[in-house]
Structure formats: C-alpha cells, structure tokens
Design an enzyme around this catalytic site. Structure first.
Site, PDB file in Angstrom:
ATOM      1  N   LYS A   1       0.858  -1.190   0.000  1.00 58.41           N
ATOM      2  CA  LYS A   1       0.000   0.000   0.000  1.00 58.41           C
ATOM      3  C   LYS A   1       0.892   1.237   0.000  1.00 58.41           C
ATOM      4  O   LYS A   1       1.714   1.415   0.911  1.00 58.41           O
ATOM      5  CB  LYS A   1      -0.899   0.010   1.239  1.00 58.41           C
ATOM      6  CG  LYS A   1      -2.063   0.990   1.147  1.00 58.41           C
ATOM      7  CD  LYS A   1      -3.094   0.511   0.131  1.00 58.41           C
ATOM      8  CE  LYS A   1      -4.425   1.207   0.309  1.00 58.41           C
ATOM      9  NZ  LYS A   1      -5.430   0.723  -0.657  1.00 58.41           N
TER      10      LYS A   1
ATOM     11  N   THR B   1      -4.159  -4.891   0.568  1.00 61.42           N
ATOM     12  CA  THR B   1      -3.477  -3.615   0.807  1.00 61.42           C
ATOM     13  C   THR B   1      -4.310  -2.702   1.702  1.00 61.42           C
ATOM     14  O   THR B   1      -3.760  -1.869   2.432  1.00 61.42           O
ATOM     15  CB  THR B   1      -3.153  -2.903  -0.521  1.00 61.42           C
ATOM     16  OG1 THR B   1      -4.356  -2.565  -1.199  1.00 61.42           O
ATOM     17  CG2 THR B   1      -2.304  -3.803  -1.407  1.00 61.42           C
TER      18      THR B   1
ATOM     19  N   HIS C   1      -8.888  18.539   4.508  1.00 63.45           N
ATOM     20  CA  HIS C   1      -9.688  17.704   5.395  1.00 63.45           C
ATOM     21  C   HIS C   1      -8.838  16.658   6.120  1.00 63.45           C
ATOM     22  O   HIS C   1      -7.952  16.029   5.534  1.00 63.45           O
ATOM     23  CB  HIS C   1     -10.781  16.995   4.604  1.00 63.45           C
ATOM     24  CG  HIS C   1     -11.757  17.938   3.970  1.00 63.45           C
ATOM     25  ND1 HIS C   1     -12.586  18.747   4.706  1.00 63.45           N
ATOM     26  CD2 HIS C   1     -12.027  18.215   2.672  1.00 63.45           C
ATOM     27  CE1 HIS C   1     -13.330  19.466   3.890  1.00 63.45           C
ATOM     28  NE2 HIS C   1     -13.014  19.173   2.647  1.00 63.45           N
TER      29      HIS C   1
END
Length: 299
Positions: free
Chosen positions: A12, A57, A248
């Site tokens: 990942k 992942t 965010h």
C-alpha cells in the site's frame, strides 16, 4: 525457452496519516506518509490469481493507522521497525517488509511571545509574492503569499449547516482545521519609505495569531477575522483577498479493530476539498482596476 515469474512485491503506497497527541493541553503532531511493500509466498496470486496468501493492501493501510495509535510514531524509525516486524512476525506468508516513511514537520505558531498549544505551521512555510501595477493615474503594490500551510488541532466547530436529502456530513464541536492559505493585500499609492519586509512579516503574524486564537465556527468566519485584523493593524492596506482550501482530516474509524480513537489518528485527505474565498475592503479605498482582479482571480 521457458518464461518464469521474476522478483515481485506488493503493498500500500502513500497512506497519509496524522497523529495528534492530546494527553496534555499542549498538543503534539506527527504527520506521515507511509508506504508498505511486502515480500513472501505470493507467487500463486501472480500465476493463478489465487489470493489465499495475500494480505489486502487495505488491511495494510488500516494496520498503519492502528500502529500510530498503539505507539507514538515519533521517532518514525521506531514506528517503521515495529510496523515491519508485525507484518513479518505475525502474518505467516510474509517473509520481508519494507516501510518507507515521509514526515512533514510542523512548528508552533507564536502568540504573544510564546508558542501556541494547538496551532501549527508546516515547516518550509510559504512562498512570498508581490505584484506592482503602474497606471496613468495611480499605482498599486500587492503583497502576499501562497502555500502557507496551517493547522489547529482543536478550537474549530462545524455545525448547524444546511441539510438536504444528500447530506451525510455530521456536525462537530471539535475538529482539525487545516488549510493551505493564499493571501494578497493591496496598497494604493504607498509611502516611499514603507518597510516592505516589516509589513509582510507583521501582516502574516497578525493573521496567524487570529487563526490560532479565534474560536472558529467556519473557515469562512476565520478568513474574515484574519483579514479584518490585518487591516486594522495596518491602515495602509486598502483591500485583502484570501483563498483557502479546506485540507480535510477525517477521524479513522477504529471500531472495527476493537480500539478507541479519541480524536488522535486522522486520515489526511487531499481531494476533493472545500475551497473558500474571502475579501475585505475599506469603504473609502481607491478602486483596484482590472490588474488587481486579474491577478487575484476574483472580480
């Protein structure tokens, strides 16, 4: 001649996480970009599509989040070693793990001569900008900056907003508020002896102090108060315009892992983002002309 499977690994890439330490009123922040690559007995996945030894992942991403809660990810080397050892020691098909970490450093915003407890500026800071327009009847100097990345780990609310059938956002009384601020301020016919460096530093200081100390109910409100405070402190400024994307930070849901997450571990999401524009102008300010509007992107 036969064709055989060569070396391989999978994992990942670029899990963006932010860990806020809230055990004292003086918060700490560790901002990471974590990439994971696993090696092991995964040949069947490549040759036959057999996933029985493959750790998803998405699971690796979740593990990076949980590990940031289980241990302080500062220093990043100790965090990376612990995370890699977990994959090798606890996940049977994994024989090797490579963890690459980028850390983004933050410094505290100074307020009234001391560092603020929960407001930070990304190290490296902003790009200073300037534009000068000379016209037959007047001239304008526009100071400013771009990419001033600031974050406060508390003191920000967002609630009582308009709701319709497509609204999923939940109201909150305590959120991370972060942005990459662009600000420009216009001076018309400035004095010949103006200290431009001092003005730039002073305007930025006033704006950051306001950002840190204002109990914010919206980024829009924060931008207005920052602009007004700077213009009150520097009467030579005729107009100020600000642009702020809402960077965010979403609280990671730990309920699936039988763990608590008390506003400590966040996913830093780069897009999509809210984009807020604001401006403040003196009633008696001379008109800016087309050059200012074209430069700022606002009309």
């Amino acid at each position: 001649m036969s064709i055989v499977l060569g070396p391989f690994q999978y994992g990942k890439a670029e899990t963006r996480l932010v860990r806020i330490r809230r055990d004292t009123p003086r918060h700490g922040i560790t901002d990471l970009n974590v990439s994971i690559a696993l090696q092991g007995d995964f040949a069947a996945a490549y040759l036959e599509g057999d996933q029985r030894t493959v750790l998803p992942t998405d699971t690796q991403k979740n593990t990076a989040y949980v590990w940031a809660k289980k241990m302080d990810p500062d220093p990043i080397e100790a965090y990376g070693l612990s995370l890699a050892r977990h994959f090798v020691d606890d996940v049977e098909p994994v024989s090797g793990a490579r963890i690459e970490i980028q850390r983004y450093d933050w410094t505290r915003v100074p307020v009234d001569g001391s560092d603020h407890d929960h407001t930070f500026v990304r190290s490296g800071q902003e790009v200073r900008t300037a534009a000068v327009t000379v016209e037959p009847s007047a001239f304008h100097v526009v100071q400013g900056f771009t990419d001033l990345i600031v974050l406060k780990s508390t003191g920000s609310h967002f609630k009582d907003f308009l709701v319709d059938g497509y609204t999923t956002l939940q109201p909150t009384d305590d959120r991370i508020m972060a942005t990459s601020l662009t600000a420009r301020w216009r001076l018309t016919d400035p004095a010949a002896d103006v200290d431009w460096n001092a003005m730039y530093a002073g305007v930025k200081t006033v704006m950051l102090e306001t950002y840190a100390t204002l109990d914010s109910y919206a980024l829009q409100q924060t931008l207005w108060h920052m602009a007004r405070a700077a213009m009150e402190a520097y009467p030579a400024i005729a107009e100020m315009r600000l642009e702020a994307p809402n960077k965010h930070h979403f609280l990671v849901d730990f309920s699936r892992f039988d763990e608590s997450n008390e506003n400590e571990v966040f996913h830093a999401d780069d897009r999509p983002y809210g984009l807020i524009h604001a401006s403040a102008v003196r009633d008696d300010a001379a008109p800016a002309g087309a050059a200012w509007s074209a430069y700022t992107g606002l009309v």
